[in-house]
Design a protein around this motif. Sequence first.
Motif, PDB file in Angstrom:
ATOM      1  N   HIS A 111       0.449  -1.216  -0.112  1.00 34.71           N
ATOM      2  CA  HIS A 111      -0.163  -0.546  -0.252  1.00 34.71           C
ATOM      3  C   HIS A 111       0.720   1.242  -0.324  1.00 34.71           C
ATOM      4  O   HIS A 111       1.963   1.184   0.434  1.00 34.71           O
ATOM      5  CB  HIS A 111      -1.188   0.208   1.543  1.00 34.71           C
ATOM      6  N   GLY A 112       0.307   1.814  -0.891  1.00 37.33           N
ATOM      7  CA  GLY A 112       1.710   3.390  -1.524  1.00 37.33           C
ATOM      8  C   GLY A 112       1.094   4.744  -0.322  1.00 37.33           C
ATOM      9  O   GLY A 112       2.107   5.606  -0.531  1.00 37.33           O
ATOM     10  N   GLN A 113       0.616   3.979   0.558  1.00 30.41           N
ATOM     11  CA  GLN A 113      -0.533   5.298   1.448  1.00 30.41           C
ATOM     12  C   GLN A 113       1.285   5.774   2.505  1.00 30.41           C
ATOM     13  O   GLN A 113       1.020   6.793   2.664  1.00 30.41           O
ATOM     14  CB  GLN A 113      -1.171   5.022   3.083  1.00 30.41           C
ATOM     15  N   PRO A 114       2.252   5.143   3.057  1.00 32.70           N
ATOM     16  CA  PRO A 114       3.419   5.853   3.800  1.00 32.70           C
ATOM     17  C   PRO A 114       4.051   7.058   2.945  1.00 32.70           C
ATOM     18  O   PRO A 114       4.669   7.276   3.588  1.00 32.70           O
ATOM     19  CB  PRO A 114       4.111   4.400   3.660  1.00 32.70           C
ATOM     20  N   MET A 115       4.609   6.471   1.720  1.00 31.62           N
ATOM     21  CA  MET A 115       4.752   7.941   0.326  1.00 31.62           C
ATOM     22  C   MET A 115       3.857   8.574   0.307  1.00 31.62           C
ATOM     23  O   MET A 115       4.539   9.730  -0.535  1.00 31.62           O
ATOM     24  CB  MET A 115       5.647   6.468  -0.656  1.00 31.62           C
ATOM     25  N   ALA A 116       2.466   8.248  -0.146  1.00 36.27           N
ATOM     26  CA  ALA A 116       1.564   9.765  -0.795  1.00 36.27           C
ATOM     27  C   ALA A 116       1.737  10.403   0.262  1.00 36.27           C
ATOM     28  O   ALA A 116       1.337  11.772  -0.471  1.00 36.27           O
ATOM     29  CB  ALA A 116       0.507   8.747  -1.266  1.00 36.27           C
ATOM     30  N   ASP A 124     -10.225  -1.749  -1.317  1.00 37.26           N
ATOM     31  CA  ASP A 124     -11.069  -0.766  -1.401  1.00 37.26           C
ATOM     32  C   ASP A 124     -10.712   0.651  -0.373  1.00 37.26           C
ATOM     33  O   ASP A 124     -11.533   1.581  -0.852  1.00 37.26           O
ATOM     34  CB  ASP A 124     -13.513  -1.478  -0.424  1.00 37.26           C
ATOM     35  N   HIS A 125      -9.557   0.369  -0.591  1.00 39.39           N
ATOM     36  CA  HIS A 125      -9.240   1.967  -0.362  1.00 39.39           C
ATOM     37  C   HIS A 125      -7.674   2.065  -0.575  1.00 39.39           C
ATOM     38  O   HIS A 125      -6.289   1.193  -0.367  1.00 39.39           O
ATOM     39  CB  HIS A 125      -8.758   1.809   1.627  1.00 39.39           C
ATOM     40  N   VAL A 126      -7.512   2.185  -1.931  1.00 39.80           N
ATOM     41  CA  VAL A 126      -6.317   2.774  -2.404  1.00 39.80           C
ATOM     42  C   VAL A 126      -5.633   4.359  -2.127  1.00 39.80           C
ATOM     43  O   VAL A 126      -5.941   4.730  -1.812  1.00 39.80           O
ATOM     44  CB  VAL A 126      -6.107   2.736  -4.177  1.00 39.80           C
ATOM     45  N   SER A 127      -4.130   4.435  -2.408  1.00 36.91           N
ATOM     46  CA  SER A 127      -3.486   5.235  -2.224  1.00 36.91           C
ATOM     47  C   SER A 127      -3.201   6.288  -2.965  1.00 36.91           C
ATOM     48  O   SER A 127      -2.833   7.756  -2.741  1.00 36.91           O
ATOM     49  CB  SER A 127      -2.328   5.266  -1.543  1.00 36.91           C
ATOM     50  N   MET A 128      -2.620   6.486  -4.111  1.00 34.77           N
ATOM     51  CA  MET A 128      -3.207   7.403  -5.238  1.00 34.77           C
ATOM     52  C   MET A 128      -2.329   7.688  -5.482  1.00 34.77           C
ATOM     53  O   MET A 128      -1.399   9.142  -5.576  1.00 34.77           O
ATOM     54  CB  MET A 128      -4.129   8.335  -5.281  1.00 34.77           C
ATOM     55  N   GLY A 129      -0.552   6.876  -4.387  1.00 35.04           N
ATOM     56  CA  GLY A 129       0.458   8.140  -4.268  1.00 35.04           C
ATOM     57  C   GLY A 129       1.268   8.323  -5.909  1.00 35.04           C
ATOM     58  O   GLY A 129       2.002   8.336  -5.611  1.00 35.04           O
ATOM     59  N   SER A 130       0.764   7.260  -6.581  1.00 35.64           N
ATOM     60  CA  SER A 130       1.383   7.670  -8.395  1.00 35.64           C
ATOM     61  C   SER A 130       0.459   8.754  -8.605  1.00 35.64           C
ATOM     62  O   SER A 130       2.218   9.808  -9.166  1.00 35.64           O
ATOM     63  CB  SER A 130       1.199   6.197  -9.542  1.00 35.64           C
TER      64      SER A 130
END
Length: 522
Positions: free
Chosen positions: A330-335, A414-420
Amino acid sequence: MNKHFNYGEDHLTVEITLGLARGTVKGVLSENTLKKIKKSQADVQEIVASQRTVYGVNTGFGILANKSISEEDTRTLQYKILQSHSVGVGDNIPPEIAKIMLITKLHALARGYSGVQLTTLERILWHIENNVIPVVPEKGSVGASGDLAPLSHLFLPLIGLGEVEYRGEITATSRVLERTGLEPVQLGPKEGLALINGTQFILSYAVKCVERFFNCLEIADVIGAMSLESLQGTKAPFDARLHELRPFAGNQLVAQRLRVLLRDSEIMESHVDCERVQDPYSLRCMPQVHGAARNAWLHLKELTETELNSVTDNPIIFSSNDTISGGNFHGQPMALPLDYACFAAAELGNISDRRCYLLLEGKFGLPMLLMNDVGLNSGFMIPQYTTAALVTENKTLCFPASADSVPTSLGQEDHVSMGSISGRKLYKILDNLEYILAIELMSACQAIEFRRPLKSSVLLEEAHEFVRRKVSFAKEDRIFAEDIKEIKRMVQDYSFVKNMKEAARAQQTELNQNYSTFTINL
């Protein structure tokens, strides 16, 4: 810097990553790493033989996790996942970022928790060492379940598909393999999933943005000091005692740099007894604004280096009897830090634009619009239009992508980070910021010449001279876009900052005294 790096074993930093990408550091797979890789791959083979159900080894993916895959189809499954997930669209990402994706993925897989066979890692290493860089579209990742689409495109060449940039040309992978006498890799169980599960797209943008943002921060202090000199501002707000009372590390660093940059300036000494009480915020508050941006940069750098040494695959293979299907992809820690850095970079541009405006007002002994004969000439009025446009564009890019989430995989994800998106936005904001700083530098160099015969400090005079080697003083209007482009090149290729560091070293002056965490080598 160590000229050799052991993938999967040594600690990876932003500087080492960039060195690997640029060929100044050689990456190798040590004997210890080879043992870990082979052990993990054997664990996967044992899982397949035992017919124990493990996600991604003998099941479908995402919402299809409950679909069992037969032993004879496990290899086909890995091939199909790369095909089906290659849905990226838009422009291709810069080759350097694609290469950093290869480097960071290789390091993560070489940790030995992904069950990938050695031949696969050796082929990735071949791509890195021979600059055979996969073509990766910029859009399509939601930053959870890994950067699935861009990573799929990144690794299509392993199975002989997709395109690569090779010797300056984009060509079909099949042609390059034919020329080099190589065969496509035969992926084993779980390998396809291991290749595309991870945050390497987000991470690689973060690595490059850490470098570019640092360069902008270093430049902003120098240019801000030049604008202050041109406007006959005071250095009193940079007194160390003031910043000891509010001891944010970034603020203290910027104040220290400004004190060094302004040391022994004739211009500064010429107006010490003037009647001005306070300078505008864009001059007086540089330690607070530039410093806050420094703090945001440091936060991004620290978290980027944590991610550089993390395993973001799923599932994680601890042993043949111990696997965990979790959420390390999951990308949240970087997003979140990337979005935070967007705000900081945009603010660095905002305050620079304000100083551009101040330089044009015709106050404190400067001619209006920084030219003596205005009316017939527009002077430096219109370059500030460009900074105004760019700071506004940056503001529109500051909506935090990480604040949004759209469910995918029929609700399984069902929950994504959109960090890209966070990473790509920061990259674009830095593009604009480099232009803004180039325009302020152009304006400050013009303005400081109206203080002659007085001179600024040795360091600021060197900064002025460095620009003047390429861009001359403007006595009348000309195509300023050409000047802006030339100065932007000095900003973007790091030559301006490198020259300032050399000048400081020659003066035996430390611009980043006692703040080693705030530096990287450009």
